[in-house]
Design an enzyme around this catalytic site. Structure first.
Site, short mmCIF file in Angstrom:
data_model
loop_
_atom_site.label_atom_id
_atom_site.label_comp_id
_atom_site.label_asym_id
_atom_site.label_seq_id
_atom_site.Cartn_x
_atom_site.Cartn_y
_atom_site.Cartn_z
N ARG A 50 0.84 -1.22 0.00
CA ARG A 50 0.00 0.00 0.00
C ARG A 50 0.87 1.26 0.00
NH1 ARG A 50 -1.63 1.70 4.57
NH2 ARG A 50 -2.17 -0.34 5.39
N TYR A 107 -15.15 19.61 -13.25
CA TYR A 107 -15.65 18.24 -13.34
C TYR A 107 -16.85 18.05 -12.41
CZ TYR A 107 -15.81 13.20 -12.86
OH TYR A 107 -16.24 11.90 -12.80
N ASP A 176 -6.00 21.11 -12.09
CA ASP A 176 -6.45 19.86 -12.68
C ASP A 176 -6.10 19.92 -14.16
OD1 ASP A 176 -7.88 17.84 -14.02
OD2 ASP A 176 -9.44 17.79 -12.49
N LYS A 201 -8.00 9.47 -18.65
CA LYS A 201 -8.36 10.12 -19.92
C LYS A 201 -7.18 10.06 -20.90
CE LYS A 201 -12.24 11.39 -17.85
NZ LYS A 201 -12.02 10.82 -16.53
C1 LIG Z 1 -11.30 17.15 -15.35
C2 LIG Z 1 -11.50 15.88 -14.60
N1 LIG Z 1 -10.92 15.73 -13.40
C3 LIG Z 1 -11.08 14.61 -12.68
C4 LIG Z 1 -11.85 13.56 -13.13
C5 LIG Z 1 -12.02 12.34 -12.29
O1 LIG Z 1 -11.21 11.32 -12.75
P1 LIG Z 1 -11.48 9.77 -12.48
O2 LIG Z 1 -12.74 9.42 -13.20
O3 LIG Z 1 -10.26 9.09 -13.02
O4 LIG Z 1 -11.64 9.60 -11.01
C6 LIG Z 1 -12.47 13.67 -14.37
C7 LIG Z 1 -13.29 12.55 -14.88
O5 LIG Z 1 -13.99 12.69 -15.85
C8 LIG Z 1 -12.30 14.86 -15.11
O6 LIG Z 1 -12.89 15.02 -16.30
#
Ligand SMILES: Cc1ncc(COP(=O)(O)O)c(C=O)c1O
Length: 379
Positions: A50, A107, A176, A201
């Site tokens: 972990r 998001y 982000d 992504k």
């Molecule tokens: C801009 C953005 N940040 C974070 C996330 C979250 O990522 P995850 O689905 O890998 O947890 C997403 C998911 O679509 C996203 O589009």
């Protein structure tokens, strides 16, 4: 030639590879281990699964080389998902009584974080991404969280400017960087304290892995994020980490193809009377373009636009043959969705988020044009 002078493709194919060892593979296979042989004093690097894993180490080095080429001392930590990485920064850096600035148009799971942070006594302030609106709510904040370009609206904020102002106000800045990937934008070079991403992504790009990462220059902050990962245990499996590393080798090929087709698609859509609200930061007349061009090296795979209403958008999605009606973005297979179906984003019913894949651009654009024409026929 130093690391810093290599092109993105060279860096991507070599990122994180260990020194060659005779009879060993170039990229060592995934290490499946819950624990490691550990006689005597329980010191690292590998004690318990972990805390650390050699497959993560290779991937973390690889991502670090892309986030901050040639720079020593940037630490990268991988997580089980983008949300695990985001939560690790927010919850390791904020405590009751602190204030955080979060985007209103980021998001769609962010509002869940607002609730959780408030429940822990953190003051949550919000601001839209575009126009550097964050500046008006910075006073006394401990952390500014930005998502640029924003998902799904594709607004952009001026990272350098916001970092300057946030640091002057005593706030840390986390970006982000999911949509851009480090090949599109390097938040740490723009001054941010944390570069955070969902590697589910574009980074991994095949729609088969959930993963996230945090890169950070300050060793104390990095240790706090690492501690959070240990406490919560939101760790990636070795197989996912290895698949991600393998995928990084093609990152530049994928992203370049996706970005050039996304621009071609956006230009085509701009000619259509049935398409409104078109957004792509790479389009010279997009409201985000001027700022995006100053801080981004590639404009990403996502194009957003609106069709007249929900029914027309649904007919369009049904008519596409080369594009999967699916959420997520950044994959080699194009996906599109009517974003309003989730109910979490402030978008029109006919709003489409389109993620451009690695198909031949002519095929993809022809498919989109045909589906648009067909969606218009039954009106
Ligand atoms: C801009 C953005 N940040 C974070 C996330 C979250 O990522 P995850 O689905 O890998 O947890 C997403 C998911 O679509 C996203 O589009």
């Amino acid at each position: 030639m130093t690391d810093q002078e290599y092109g993105d493709g060279t860096r991507a194919v070599r990122a994180g590879l260990p020194e060659p060892v005779k009879y060993e593979p170039t990229l060592p296979g995934p290490v499946f281990a819950a624990h490691f042989h550990l006689p005597g004093e329980p010191t690292g690097p590998y004690t318990y699964g972990r805390d650390e894993n050699p497959t993560w180490t290779h991937l973390e080095r690889a991502i670090g080389e892309l986030e901050a080429p040639g720079e020593e001392g940037v630490e990268t930590l991988v997580f089980a998902s983008g949300m695990a990485a985001i939560s690790a920064v927010l919850f390791s850096q904020l405590k009751a009584g602190d204030a955080v600035v979060l985007p209103t148009d980021g998001y769609q799971a962010l509002p869940l974080l607002h609730e959780q942070l408030r429940a822990y006594g953190v003051e949550v302030r919000t601001a839209p991404t575009g126009g550097d609106a964050q500046l008006s709510v910075l006073d006394g904040a401990g952390l500014l969280w930005i998502e640029t370009p924003s998902n799904p609206g594709l607004d952009v904020c001026d990272v350098r400017r916001l970092v300057r102002e946030a640091h002057a106000a005593g706030a840390l800045v986390a970006v982000d960087n999911t949509l851009a990937t480090p090949l599109g934008q390097r938040p740490l070079a723009l001054g941010a304290d944390f570069s955070v991403a969902s590697d589910t992504k574009g980074m991994t790009g095949h729609g088969d892995v959930l993963l996230g990462h945090v890169s950070c220059r300050d060793p104390r902050r990095a240790a706090e994020v690492r501690r959070w990962r240990k406490i919560v245990g939101a760790i990636p499996g070795p197989m996912e980490a290895w698949l991600a590393h393998r995928s990084l080798a093609t990152l530049q090929l994928r992203i370049d193809r996706q970005c050039s087709t996304a621009l071609a698609l956006a230009r085509t859509l701009a000619e259509r009377a049935d398409v409104t609200g078109l957004r792509y930061p790479g389009l010279p007349d997009d409201p985000s373009h001027a700022v995006a061009a100053r801080q981004m090296r590639r404009f990403g795979p996502v194009v957003s636009f609106e069709l007249a209403d929900r029914e027309r958008a649904e007919r369009f999605l049904e008519g596409l043959r080369l594009v999967d009606d699916a959420t997520s973005f950044g994959g080699v297979r194009s996906t599109a969705e009517r974003r309003g179906r989730w109910g979490g984003d402030a978008v029109a019913e006919g709003f489409i988020r389109f993620s451009v894949g690695a198909e031949d651009p002519e095929d993809l654009i022809a498919d989109v044009l045909r589906a648009l024409d067909e969606a218009g026929k039954t009106d």
